[in-house]
Design a protein around this motif. Structure first.
Motif, PDB file in Angstrom:
ATOM      1  N   LEU A 170       0.826  -1.203   0.000  1.00 19.62           N
ATOM      2  CA  LEU A 170       0.000   0.000   0.000  1.00 19.62           C
ATOM      3  C   LEU A 170       0.868   1.263   0.000  1.00 19.62           C
ATOM      4  O   LEU A 170       0.546   2.238  -0.694  1.00 19.62           O
ATOM      5  CB  LEU A 170      -0.942  -0.002   1.202  1.00 19.62           C
ATOM      6  CG  LEU A 170      -2.061  -1.044   1.167  1.00 19.62           C
ATOM      7  CD1 LEU A 170      -2.836  -1.031   2.484  1.00 19.62           C
ATOM      8  CD2 LEU A 170      -2.990  -0.805   0.003  1.00 19.62           C
ATOM      9  N   GLU A 171       1.950   1.250   0.776  1.00 19.63           N
ATOM     10  CA  GLU A 171       2.854   2.398   0.795  1.00 19.63           C
ATOM     11  C   GLU A 171       3.498   2.605  -0.564  1.00 19.63           C
ATOM     12  O   GLU A 171       3.627   3.742  -1.031  1.00 19.63           O
ATOM     13  CB  GLU A 171       3.924   2.221   1.874  1.00 19.63           C
ATOM     14  CG  GLU A 171       3.395   2.386   3.284  1.00 19.63           C
ATOM     15  CD  GLU A 171       4.424   2.034   4.345  1.00 19.63           C
ATOM     16  OE1 GLU A 171       5.596   1.745   4.008  1.00 19.63           O
ATOM     17  OE2 GLU A 171       4.044   2.044   5.531  1.00 19.63           O
ATOM     18  N   GLN A 172       3.891   1.512  -1.205  1.00 15.58           N
ATOM     19  CA  GLN A 172       4.479   1.616  -2.542  1.00 15.58           C
ATOM     20  C   GLN A 172       3.464   2.161  -3.540  1.00 15.58           C
ATOM     21  O   GLN A 172       3.788   2.991  -4.381  1.00 15.58           O
ATOM     22  CB  GLN A 172       5.010   0.263  -3.003  1.00 15.58           C
ATOM     23  CG  GLN A 172       6.247  -0.179  -2.249  1.00 15.58           C
ATOM     24  CD  GLN A 172       6.628  -1.619  -2.536  1.00 15.58           C
ATOM     25  OE1 GLN A 172       5.877  -2.365  -3.166  1.00 15.58           O
ATOM     26  NE2 GLN A 172       7.799  -2.019  -2.066  1.00 15.58           N
ATOM     27  N   LYS A 176       3.764   5.648  -5.569  1.00 16.22           N
ATOM     28  CA  LYS A 176       3.616   5.677  -7.029  1.00 16.22           C
ATOM     29  C   LYS A 176       2.549   6.699  -7.420  1.00 16.22           C
ATOM     30  O   LYS A 176       2.715   7.449  -8.374  1.00 16.22           O
ATOM     31  CB  LYS A 176       3.262   4.282  -7.550  1.00 16.22           C
ATOM     32  CG  LYS A 176       3.358   4.152  -9.024  1.00 16.22           C
ATOM     33  CD  LYS A 176       4.792   4.360  -9.453  1.00 16.22           C
ATOM     34  CE  LYS A 176       5.039   3.794 -10.799  1.00 16.22           C
ATOM     35  NZ  LYS A 176       6.378   4.094 -11.246  1.00 16.22           N
ATOM     36  N   ARG A 177       1.463   6.700  -6.683  1.00 21.68           N
ATOM     37  CA  ARG A 177       0.374   7.651  -6.967  1.00 21.68           C
ATOM     38  C   ARG A 177       0.883   9.095  -6.799  1.00 21.68           C
ATOM     39  O   ARG A 177       0.560   9.953  -7.638  1.00 21.68           O
ATOM     40  CB  ARG A 177      -0.789   7.393  -6.025  1.00 21.68           C
ATOM     41  CG  ARG A 177      -1.977   8.312  -6.286  1.00 21.68           C
ATOM     42  CD  ARG A 177      -3.139   7.972  -5.402  1.00 21.68           C
ATOM     43  NE  ARG A 177      -3.785   6.800  -5.956  1.00 21.68           N
ATOM     44  CZ  ARG A 177      -4.867   6.243  -5.462  1.00 21.68           C
ATOM     45  NH1 ARG A 177      -5.429   6.765  -4.389  1.00 21.68           N
ATOM     46  NH2 ARG A 177      -5.404   5.185  -6.013  1.00 21.68           N
ATOM     47  N   ARG A 178       1.661   9.356  -5.762  1.00 17.77           N
ATOM     48  CA  ARG A 178       2.215  10.706  -5.561  1.00 17.77           C
ATOM     49  C   ARG A 178       3.173  11.070  -6.692  1.00 17.77           C
ATOM     50  O   ARG A 178       3.173  12.198  -7.164  1.00 17.77           O
ATOM     51  CB  ARG A 178       2.932  10.800  -4.225  1.00 17.77           C
ATOM     52  CG  ARG A 178       1.977  10.975  -3.058  1.00 17.77           C
ATOM     53  CD  ARG A 178       2.706  11.346  -1.775  1.00 17.77           C
ATOM     54  NE  ARG A 178       3.515  10.255  -1.249  1.00 17.77           N
ATOM     55  CZ  ARG A 178       3.066   9.289  -0.458  1.00 17.77           C
ATOM     56  NH1 ARG A 178       1.810   9.274  -0.094  1.00 17.77           N
ATOM     57  NH2 ARG A 178       3.864   8.355  -0.008  1.00 17.77           N
TER      58      ARG A 178
END
Length: 182
Positions: A170-172, A176-178
């Motif tokens: 989820l952090e990855q 990626k979204r950021r």
């Protein structure tokens, strides 16, 4: 990436199912006495974070094959039925432990409500009795589901590892979204 790297099976990415299968296999080697506790812990940690097939393959290079066709079935503790039985047993333990955790949460939640109501609303002088009663209820739940401390520890270890892996994914995904500006 070179042409050699794309053809090398050791560079193929692995997923959760591959890591879980490696952990299950390591458990069988540990149960069979091929690994001591320190080796099992070290290899399990590496399996849990494996990225490519080569990372997983490296964990087993010095171990005998599980499907040793030369050994008679009665003497081969790693025959397919044993592996399936071990996996089934692990699944049953994990389900029992999950139910025990949920019932335990309900018992202790109810205990806290009863504690505060008996202390502040009813002004009952024996309000403290709810805690020993809840402790006995917790133990009774474990006995009713035949969950040993070792099985509960295994459940916590495996579910904790699964939760950490999920959080990393989820952090990855958030990173990626950021990066993409979403």
């Amino acid at each position: 990436m070179t042409a050699n790297e794309t053809n090398d099976p050791g560079t193929l990415r692995v997923g959760d199912a591959d890591r879980k299968a490696a952990l299950d296999r390591l458990g069988l080697y540990f149960a069979g006495g091929h690994l001591d506790v320190a080796e099992f812990d070290e290899r399990s940690g590496k399996a849990a974070i494996a990225k490519v097939r080569g990372d997983i393959d490296a964990l087993f290079v010095d171990l005998p094959p599980l499907d040793d066709a030369k050994a008679p079935a009665s003497r081969n503790p790693y025959r397919a039925e044993t592996i399936d039985e071990a996996q089934g047993e692990l699944d049953r333990v994990m389900k029992r432990a999950e139910v025990v955790q949920k019932v335990d949460a309900a018992v202790w939640g109810a205990t806290m409500v009863i504690f505060f109501v008996s202390l502040f609303v009813l002004h009952w002088q024996y309000f403290w009795l709810v805690f020993p009663i809840a402790g006995v209820a917790s133990g009774a739940v474990r006995r009713a589901f035949r969950l040993t401390p070792e099985e509960e520890e295994l459940y916590e270890k495996l579910s904790g590892a699964e939760q950490r892996e999920r959080m990393q994914r989820l952090e990855q995904a958030a990173d990626k979204r950021r990066e993409l500006g979403y």
